[in-house]
Design an enzyme around this catalytic site. Structure first.
Site, mmCIF file in Angstrom:
data_model
loop_
_atom_site.group_PDB
_atom_site.id
_atom_site.type_symbol
_atom_site.label_atom_id
_atom_site.label_comp_id
_atom_site.label_asym_id
_atom_site.label_seq_id
_atom_site.Cartn_x
_atom_site.Cartn_y
_atom_site.Cartn_z
ATOM 1 N N LYS A 1 32.826 24.447 -61.312
ATOM 2 C CA LYS A 1 33.996 25.006 -60.625
ATOM 3 C C LYS A 1 34.930 25.649 -61.661
ATOM 4 O O LYS A 1 34.457 26.224 -62.642
ATOM 5 C CB LYS A 1 34.685 23.931 -59.781
ATOM 6 N N GLU B 1 26.508 20.475 -48.197
ATOM 7 C CA GLU B 1 27.680 19.853 -48.804
ATOM 8 C C GLU B 1 28.726 19.601 -47.718
ATOM 9 O O GLU B 1 29.517 20.496 -47.389
ATOM 10 C CB GLU B 1 28.280 20.777 -49.875
ATOM 11 N N GLY C 1 34.572 16.115 -53.659
ATOM 12 C CA GLY C 1 35.722 15.767 -54.493
ATOM 13 C C GLY C 1 36.562 14.631 -53.939
ATOM 14 O O GLY C 1 37.659 14.372 -54.426
ATOM 15 N N HIS D 1 29.919 28.563 -51.107
ATOM 16 C CA HIS D 1 30.515 27.236 -51.324
ATOM 17 C C HIS D 1 31.697 27.052 -50.366
ATOM 18 O O HIS D 1 32.427 28.006 -50.090
ATOM 19 C CB HIS D 1 30.968 27.100 -52.779
ATOM 20 N N SER E 1 30.367 14.302 -53.935
ATOM 21 C CA SER E 1 30.587 13.021 -54.613
ATOM 22 C C SER E 1 29.290 12.349 -55.059
ATOM 23 O O SER E 1 29.173 11.126 -55.003
ATOM 24 C CB SER E 1 31.443 12.092 -53.744
ATOM 25 N N ASN F 1 27.901 22.120 -60.776
ATOM 26 C CA ASN F 1 28.873 23.172 -60.470
ATOM 27 C C ASN F 1 30.188 22.796 -61.151
ATOM 28 O O ASN F 1 30.879 21.898 -60.694
ATOM 29 C CB ASN F 1 29.041 23.265 -58.944
ATOM 30 N N GLU G 1 34.514 25.862 -50.810
ATOM 31 C CA GLU G 1 35.815 26.238 -51.384
ATOM 32 C C GLU G 1 36.043 27.743 -51.263
ATOM 33 O O GLU G 1 37.185 28.200 -51.175
ATOM 34 C CB GLU G 1 35.894 25.756 -52.850
#
Ligand code: 13P
Length: 244
Positions: free
Chosen positions: A11, A161, A167, A94, A206, A9, A96
């Site tokens: 992003k 996730e 991240g 996701h 990660s 991904n 985010e």
């Protein structure tokens, strides 16, 4: 036996030149024989990546799609358009996007639209650090899944996730990840018994070349959804290697 998936991904990263370099190196370094390898570029680069990956076995995913089939929705991207640009997959829900306000109901509606267009959704779930610390991780993930499982289809992928691992460099341990993946599998056994054993469940948060093998060795971890480490060809190829 579930075939592994390693999905990158990207992003909101990259430029035309960076992406050309990345995909050209991936095309010569990743082995797609025994693992589905997917990259998910930002929308403006899908067409470029489609051309560069043609014939390589590397699949394409959108990072989102609209819940609407088409129409007056400025700034949105239709599932049919992703198919038109060569996508076989779409990442949905996701964290985010959920943090920016996307709800379980919207994720479910997008998944339905994506399936009708012929895309396979990669459905993301995961708890925050506060939810894990208060002992609510399984309840949170199960509630997110509950909104999605009713229409689960063959080919759908689930990605666990944990938000605290995205991240941050802090990966869930293989034990923590497997524990949640087995909870997810058990929930599928209850809710969608015919699909439970074939549905692939990816871990994301990660994932790096040096921790991928031990994560992917766990019984219910069928590969990874990789963010930062998917932006470098050598690291991403090593992660693909760990899934094989
Ligand atoms: P990182 O691998 O950068 O932690 O990102 C994970 C992720 O969000 C993939 O969708």
């Amino acid at each position: 036996m579930r075939r592994s998936i390693v999905a990158g991904n990207w992003k909101m990263h990259g430029s035309r030149s960076m992406i050309e370099d990345l995909v050209k190196s991936l095309a010569t370094s990743v082995n797609t024989d025994t693992c589905d390898v997917i990259v998910s570029p930002p929308f403006p680069y899908l067409s470029l990546v489609q051309q560069l990956t043609a014939g390589t076995g590397i699949g394409l995913a959108g990072q989102n799609c609209s819940e609407h089939a088409q129409g007056a929705h400025t700034g949105e991207v239709a599932a049919d358009m992703l198919v038109d640009l060569g996508c076989e997959w779409v990442i949905l829900g996701h964290s985010e996007r959920r943090q920016a306000g996307e709800t379980d109901a919207q994720v479910a509606a997008k998944a339905a639209t994506a399936r009708s267009a012929g895309l396979k959704p990669i459905l993301c779930v995961g708890e925050s650090l506060a939810q894990r610390q208060s002992g609510d991780a399984v309840a949170v993930v199960t509630a997110q899944l509950a909104a999605l499982v009713e229409d689960l289809s063959a080919g759908d992928v689930i990605a666990y996730e944990p938000v605290w691992a995205i991240g941050t460099g802090e990966t869930a341990t293989p034990e923590q990840a497997q524990e949640m993946h087995s909870e997810i599998r058990a929930f599928l056994v209850e809710q969608q018994p015919t699909l439970a054993q074939q549905t692939r469940i990816l871990y994301g948060g990660s994932v790096k070349a040096d921790n991928a093998a031990e994560l992917f060795a766990a019984a219910d971890i069928d590969g990874g959804l990789v963010g930062g480490a998917s932006l470098k060809a050598d690291g991403f190829s090593a992660i693909v290697g760990a899934a094989q």
